[in-house]
Design a protein around this motif. Structure first.
Motif, PDB file in Angstrom:
ATOM      1  N   VAL A  64      -5.367   1.587  -0.166  1.00 21.45           N
ATOM      2  CA  VAL A  64      -5.892   0.454  -0.909  1.00 21.45           C
ATOM      3  C   VAL A  64      -5.040  -0.757  -0.544  1.00 21.45           C
ATOM      4  N   ASP A  65      -5.713  -1.796  -0.086  1.00 20.90           N
ATOM      5  CA  ASP A  65      -5.054  -3.043   0.301  1.00 20.90           C
ATOM      6  C   ASP A  65      -5.464  -4.095  -0.717  1.00 20.90           C
ATOM      7  N   SER A  66      -4.529  -4.497  -1.569  1.00 23.22           N
ATOM      8  CA  SER A  66      -4.850  -5.496  -2.599  1.00 23.22           C
ATOM      9  C   SER A  66      -5.119  -6.869  -1.988  1.00 23.22           C
ATOM     10  N   ASP A  67      -4.682  -7.072  -0.745  1.00 24.88           N
ATOM     11  CA  ASP A  67      -4.896  -8.339  -0.042  1.00 24.88           C
ATOM     12  C   ASP A  67      -5.663  -8.065   1.253  1.00 24.88           C
ATOM     13  N   GLY A  68      -6.881  -7.586   1.100  1.00 19.36           N
ATOM     14  CA  GLY A  68      -7.712  -7.253   2.248  1.00 19.36           C
ATOM     15  C   GLY A  68      -8.345  -8.481   2.873  1.00 19.36           C
ATOM     16  N   PRO A  69      -9.333  -8.281   3.719  1.00 17.57           N
ATOM     17  CA  PRO A  69     -10.006  -9.403   4.377  1.00 17.57           C
ATOM     18  C   PRO A  69     -10.545 -10.410   3.353  1.00 17.57           C
ATOM     19  N   GLY A  70     -10.302 -11.677   3.621  1.00 25.25           N
ATOM     20  CA  GLY A  70     -10.739 -12.727   2.706  1.00 25.25           C
ATOM     21  C   GLY A  70      -9.968 -12.753   1.404  1.00 25.25           C
ATOM     22  N   GLY A  71      -8.817 -12.059   1.375  1.00 29.53           N
ATOM     23  CA  GLY A  71      -8.004 -12.025   0.170  1.00 29.53           C
ATOM     24  C   GLY A  71      -8.542 -11.108  -0.908  1.00 29.53           C
ATOM     25  N   LYS A  72      -9.567 -10.314  -0.560  1.00 29.42           N
ATOM     26  CA  LYS A  72     -10.168  -9.405  -1.535  1.00 29.42           C
ATOM     27  C   LYS A  72      -9.634  -7.988  -1.330  1.00 29.42           C
ATOM     28  N   PRO A  73      -9.562  -7.187  -2.385  1.00 23.35           N
ATOM     29  CA  PRO A  73      -9.116  -5.800  -2.233  1.00 23.35           C
ATOM     30  C   PRO A  73     -10.025  -5.024  -1.277  1.00 23.35           C
ATOM     31  N   ALA A  74      -9.404  -4.129  -0.518  1.00 25.39           N
ATOM     32  CA  ALA A  74     -10.147  -3.282   0.417  1.00 25.39           C
ATOM     33  C   ALA A  74      -9.626  -1.860   0.296  1.00 25.39           C
ATOM     34  N   THR A  75     -10.543  -0.915   0.380  1.00 21.41           N
ATOM     35  CA  THR A  75     -10.180   0.494   0.352  1.00 21.41           C
ATOM     36  C   THR A  75     -10.649   1.136   1.651  1.00 21.41           C
ATOM     37  N   VAL A  76      -9.757   1.923   2.264  1.00 18.19           N
ATOM     38  CA  VAL A  76     -10.073   2.606   3.516  1.00 18.19           C
ATOM     39  C   VAL A  76      -9.686   4.069   3.344  1.00 18.19           C
ATOM     40  N   PHE A  77     -10.602   4.975   3.701  1.00 16.21           N
ATOM     41  CA  PHE A  77     -10.231   6.384   3.742  1.00 16.21           C
ATOM     42  C   PHE A  77     -10.574   6.932   5.112  1.00 16.21           C
ATOM     43  N   GLU A  78     -10.080   8.126   5.411  1.00 21.48           N
ATOM     44  CA  GLU A  78     -10.079   8.770   6.723  1.00 21.48           C
ATOM     45  C   GLU A  78      -8.873   8.232   7.508  1.00 21.48           C
ATOM     46  N   SER A  79      -8.030   9.147   7.958  1.00 16.68           N
ATOM     47  CA  SER A  79      -6.760   8.763   8.584  1.00 16.68           C
ATOM     48  C   SER A  79      -6.948   7.927   9.840  1.00 16.68           C
ATOM     49  N   VAL A  80      -7.968   8.203  10.635  1.00 18.21           N
ATOM     50  CA  VAL A  80      -8.191   7.418  11.856  1.00 18.21           C
ATOM     51  C   VAL A  80      -8.621   6.003  11.487  1.00 18.21           C
ATOM     52  N   ALA A  81      -9.475   5.866  10.482  1.00 22.56           N
ATOM     53  CA  ALA A  81      -9.884   4.533  10.029  1.00 22.56           C
ATOM     54  C   ALA A  81      -8.674   3.755   9.510  1.00 22.56           C
ATOM     55  N   ILE A  82      -7.769   4.436   8.814  1.00 26.95           N
ATOM     56  CA  ILE A  82      -6.545   3.787   8.337  1.00 26.95           C
ATOM     57  C   ILE A  82      -5.714   3.286   9.510  1.00 26.95           C
ATOM     58  N   CYS A  83      -5.635   4.085  10.571  1.00 29.26           N
ATOM     59  CA  CYS A  83      -4.891   3.650  11.770  1.00 29.26           C
ATOM     60  C   CYS A  83      -5.486   2.368  12.339  1.00 29.26           C
ATOM     61  N   PHE A  84      -6.794   2.324  12.504  1.00 26.07           N
ATOM     62  CA  PHE A  84      -7.446   1.120  13.035  1.00 26.07           C
ATOM     63  C   PHE A  84      -7.259  -0.066  12.099  1.00 26.07           C
ATOM     64  N   TYR A  85      -7.441   0.147  10.808  1.00 23.99           N
ATOM     65  CA  TYR A  85      -7.329  -0.939   9.838  1.00 23.99           C
ATOM     66  C   TYR A  85      -5.935  -1.557   9.861  1.00 23.99           C
ATOM     67  N   LEU A  86      -4.910  -0.695   9.806  1.00 28.10           N
ATOM     68  CA  LEU A  86      -3.538  -1.220   9.772  1.00 28.10           C
ATOM     69  C   LEU A  86      -3.128  -1.830  11.103  1.00 28.10           C
ATOM     70  N   ALA A  87      -3.623  -1.280  12.207  1.00 28.89           N
ATOM     71  CA  ALA A  87      -3.325  -1.885  13.511  1.00 28.89           C
ATOM     72  C   ALA A  87      -3.888  -3.299  13.574  1.00 28.89           C
ATOM     73  N   GLU A  88      -5.093  -3.480  13.085  1.00 25.96           N
ATOM     74  CA  GLU A  88      -5.694  -4.824  13.064  1.00 25.96           C
ATOM     75  C   GLU A  88      -4.950  -5.738  12.105  1.00 25.96           C
ATOM     76  N   LYS A  89      -4.626  -5.238  10.922  1.00 29.52           N
ATOM     77  CA  LYS A  89      -3.948  -6.067   9.921  1.00 29.52           C
ATOM     78  C   LYS A  89      -2.559  -6.497  10.406  1.00 29.52           C
ATOM     79  N   ALA A  90      -1.828  -5.559  11.021  1.00 29.62           N
ATOM     80  CA  ALA A  90      -0.466  -5.856  11.485  1.00 29.62           C
ATOM     81  C   ALA A  90      -0.449  -6.564  12.839  1.00 29.62           C
ATOM     82  N   GLY A  91      -1.568  -6.493  13.563  1.00 33.77           N
ATOM     83  CA  GLY A  91      -1.609  -7.093  14.907  1.00 33.77           C
ATOM     84  C   GLY A  91      -0.775  -6.312  15.903  1.00 33.77           C
ATOM     85  N   LYS A  92      -0.736  -4.981  15.716  1.00 33.57           N
ATOM     86  CA  LYS A  92       0.071  -4.125  16.582  1.00 33.57           C
ATOM     87  C   LYS A  92      -0.711  -2.867  16.938  1.00 33.57           C
TER      88      LYS A  92
END
Length: 195
Positions: free
Chosen positions: A56-84
Motif C-alpha cells: 500500500v502506497d499512501s502517496d501513489g500516482p497523483g498523490g492518491k493511495p495505491a494498492t499493489v499485490f502480486e510480488s512481480v507487480a510490486i517489483c515493477f511498481y517500486l522500480a518505476e516509483k524509485a526510478g531504479k
C-alpha cells in the motif's frame, strides 16, 4: 509512505527485497500465513485474493493511495516509483523479456518442483536453468546492469531444494546467485526474521 504486507516465503521475500533495494521508506507488516492472517476481512480489503505480498502506497500516482499485490507487480511498481532497476533505455527491452520469462515460466515451474509429482516439472526446471546458464555466460546480470530481471527470480532459484535439480550444475547461474545474494539489500531482506 509504503506499507508492505508479507511473510517469509519466496514471494514475500521478493517484495521485501524490492522494498529494501528501492531505498524508499517502508514499514513491514508480517502476515502470518500459517495462522491465516491473510484471510482476515481487514487484509482482504488490501488483497481480495488473500495472498501475500501486498503493498500500500499512501502517496501513489497523483498523490492518491495505491494498492499493489502480486510480488512481480510490486517489483515493477517500486522500480518505476524509485526510478531504479528498469535498465537503461538500451537494456529496458531485456529487462522486460527476462522479467516476463521468469514470472511466467521460472516462478511457476520451480514453485511446483518437489511439490508436484510430475516429471515435466523437473524437465522444465532443467530446461529453464540451462537457458539461464547459457544466457549468463560472460554476463553478471540478466539484462546488463542489475535490475528487476534479477530480483524477480532470485528467491525462487535460491530456494531450490531438489535431489536432481541443483543450481551447482549450472555454474553461471550459481555465480549470478552469489552476486545477487551478496547485495546488502538482498542480504538484509533474506535475513529478516518472521514469526
Amino acid at each position: 509512505m509504503l506499507d508492505l504486507y508479507a511473510w517469509g516465503t519466496t514471494n514475500g521475500r521478493r517484495g521485501l527485497i524490492m522494498c529494501e533495494e528501492s531505498g524508499l521508506p517502508f514499514t513491514l507488516h508480517q502476515i502470518n500465513i500459517q495462522k491465516g492472517d491473510q484471510k482476515t476481512p481487514e487484509y482482504e480489503k488490501i488483497n481480495p485474493y488473500r495472498k501475500i505480498p501486498a503493498l500500500v502506497d499512501s502517496d501513489g500516482p497523483g498523490g492518491k493511495p495505491a494498492t499493489v499485490f502480486e510480488s512481480v507487480a510490486i517489483c515493477f511498481y517500486l522500480a518505476e516509483k524509485a526510478g531504479k532497476f528498469l535498465g537503461s533505455p538500451v537494456e529496458h527491452p531485456d529487462v522486460l523479456k527476462w522479467s516476463m520469462f521468469h514470472a511466467t515460466n521460472v516462478l511457476c515451474t520451480l514453485g511446483g518442483l518437489g511439490r508436484i509429482n510430475d516429471p515435466s516439472f523437473e524437465a522444465g526446471a532443467k530446461s529453464q536453468l540451462d537457458t539461464m546458464n547459457k544466457h549468463l555466460a560472460g554476463r553478471e546480470y540478466f539484462a546488463g546492469s542489475y535490475s528487476i530481471a534479477d530480483i524477480i527470480p532470485f528467491t525462487r532459484i535460491n530456494g531450490i531444494k531438489h535431489d536432481t535439480v541443483k543450481v551447482s550444475d549450472y555454474p553461471n547461474v550459481a555465480k549470478w546467485l552469489e552476486r545477487v545474494a551478496a547485495r546488502p539489500a538482498v542480504k538484509k531482506a533474506m535475513d529478516a526474521k518472521f514469526g
